[in-house]
Enzyme design. Structure first.
Site, PDB file in Angstrom:
ATOM      1  N   ARG A   1       0.838  -1.196   0.000  1.00  0.00           N
ATOM      2  CA  ARG A   1       0.000   0.000   0.000  1.00  0.00           C
ATOM      3  C   ARG A   1       0.870   1.243   0.000  1.00  0.00           C
ATOM      4  O   ARG A   1       1.697   1.433   0.889  1.00  0.00           O
ATOM      5  CB  ARG A   1      -0.917  -0.011   1.234  1.00  0.00           C
TER       6      ARG A   1
ATOM      7  N   THR B   1      -0.864   7.570  -1.067  1.00  0.00           N
ATOM      8  CA  THR B   1      -2.172   7.466  -1.721  1.00  0.00           C
ATOM      9  C   THR B   1      -3.053   6.387  -1.094  1.00  0.00           C
ATOM     10  O   THR B   1      -4.262   6.379  -1.316  1.00  0.00           O
ATOM     11  CB  THR B   1      -2.000   7.129  -3.209  1.00  0.00           C
TER      12      THR B   1
ATOM     13  N   ASP C   1       0.201  -3.708  12.601  1.00  0.00           N
ATOM     14  CA  ASP C   1       0.602  -4.159  11.274  1.00  0.00           C
ATOM     15  C   ASP C   1       0.809  -5.673  11.316  1.00  0.00           C
ATOM     16  O   ASP C   1       1.744  -6.165  11.956  1.00  0.00           O
ATOM     17  CB  ASP C   1       1.896  -3.459  10.841  1.00  0.00           C
TER      18      ASP C   1
ATOM     19  N   ASP D   1       4.336  -6.967  10.092  1.00  0.00           N
ATOM     20  CA  ASP D   1       5.407  -6.692  11.050  1.00  0.00           C
ATOM     21  C   ASP D   1       5.320  -7.608  12.255  1.00  0.00           C
ATOM     22  O   ASP D   1       6.334  -8.105  12.760  1.00  0.00           O
ATOM     23  CB  ASP D   1       5.354  -5.230  11.510  1.00  0.00           C
TER      24      ASP D   1
END
Length: 209
Positions: free
Chosen positions: A104, A108, A200, A203
Site C-alpha cells: 500500500r 495514496t 501491522d 510486522d
C-alpha cells in the site's frame, strides 16, 4: 450482493483476542494466526459440494460422501497473507498455492503490485484469497480483480479483521465475492489502519518494523 460472515466460534474469538494483544510476540502471533486460519477455513469450505463414493470398510461396502466440483486454490496476499496459508493447508493439503504481492502506497493508500505467481490451472479452481487485514480494501480488491482477469470465477476472501470501509469497497467492486472475517472493527484511522485492530499484521508476524 456478497455476504459477510463473522466467524464467531468461541475458539476463534479467544485466539483473536490473544492476537490483538500487543504483548504477544512474533512466535505466538504466528502460531495463533495459523490456528485461527484452520478454524476459519472450516467455515469457508462449509458449502463445498459433495458426491457419493462407494468404499469398502473392514465390515463391508458403504456409500460415503466426498468433495466434488472444483479443486481448491489458496492465494495469500504478500506478505501478511503468508501467515494464514499453513492453517488452510492443514485442512486442505492438496490445495495449490499462488502468491500475489501488493503493498500500500503510504501517501495514496492505493495498492501497488510487485509480484504474481499463480497455478497454471487457477481458472479451474475455487480460490480462497487470504489477507489478514481488510482495511481500505484496496489490496484485496486489486488482487481479486487480477484473478478475475486470469479467468477465475469462484472466489472467497478470508481475513482476520475487517473495517466497514474495506467491506464497502469489496461489496461495491466485487459483489460476487463472499467475505469471511473473525471480527468487524470500528473504523480506519487517518493512516488507513484498522481501529482497534491489531497493528501491522506483517510486522507482527515476522518481527519487523
Amino acid at each position: 450482493m456478497s455476504t459477510v460472515q463473522v466467524v464467531s466460534h468461541p475458539l476463534v474469538q479467544h485466539k483473536l483476542t490473544m492476537i490483538r494483544d500487543q504483548e504477544t510476540g512474533p512466535k505466538d502471533f504466528r502460531d495463533l494466526v495459523e490456528e485461527v486460519s484452520v478454524l476459519m477455513a472450516y467455515e469457508v469450505t462449509r458449502d463445498l459440494p459433495l458426491e457419493d463414493c462407494e468404499v469398502e470398510t473392514p465390515m463391508g461396502k458403504m456409500t460415503g460422501r466426498v468433495i466434488a466440483g472444483k479443486k481448491i486454490g489458496v492465494v495469500p496476499i504478500l506478505r501478511a497473507g503468508l501467515g494464514m496459508v499453513n492453517g488452510v493447508l492443514r485442512l486442505i493439503p492438496t490445495a495449490k498455492v499462488g502468491h500475489i504481492g501488493l503493498y500500500r502506497d503510504p501517501k495514496t493508500l492505493l495498492p501497488v503490485e510487485y509480484y504474481c505467481k499463480l497455478p497454471t490451472d487457477v481458472e479451474e479452481r475455487q480460490i480462497i484469497v487470504l489477507d489478514p487485514m481488510l482495511a481500505t480494501g484496496g489490496s484485496a480488491a486489486a488482487a481479486i480483480a487480477y484473478l478475475k482477469k486470469r479467468g477465475v470465477s469462484s472466489i472467497k476472501l478470508m481475513c482476520l479483521l475487517a473495517a466497514p470501509e474495506g467491506i464497502a469497497l469489496m461489496q461495491r467492486e466485487h459483489p460476487d465475492v463472499d467475505i469471511f472475517t473473525a471480527a468487524i472493527d470500528e473504523k480506519l484511522n487517518s493512516h488507513g489502519y484498522i481501529i482497534p485492530g491489531l497493528g501491522d499484521a506483517g510486522d507482527r508476524l515476522f518481527g519487523t518494523k
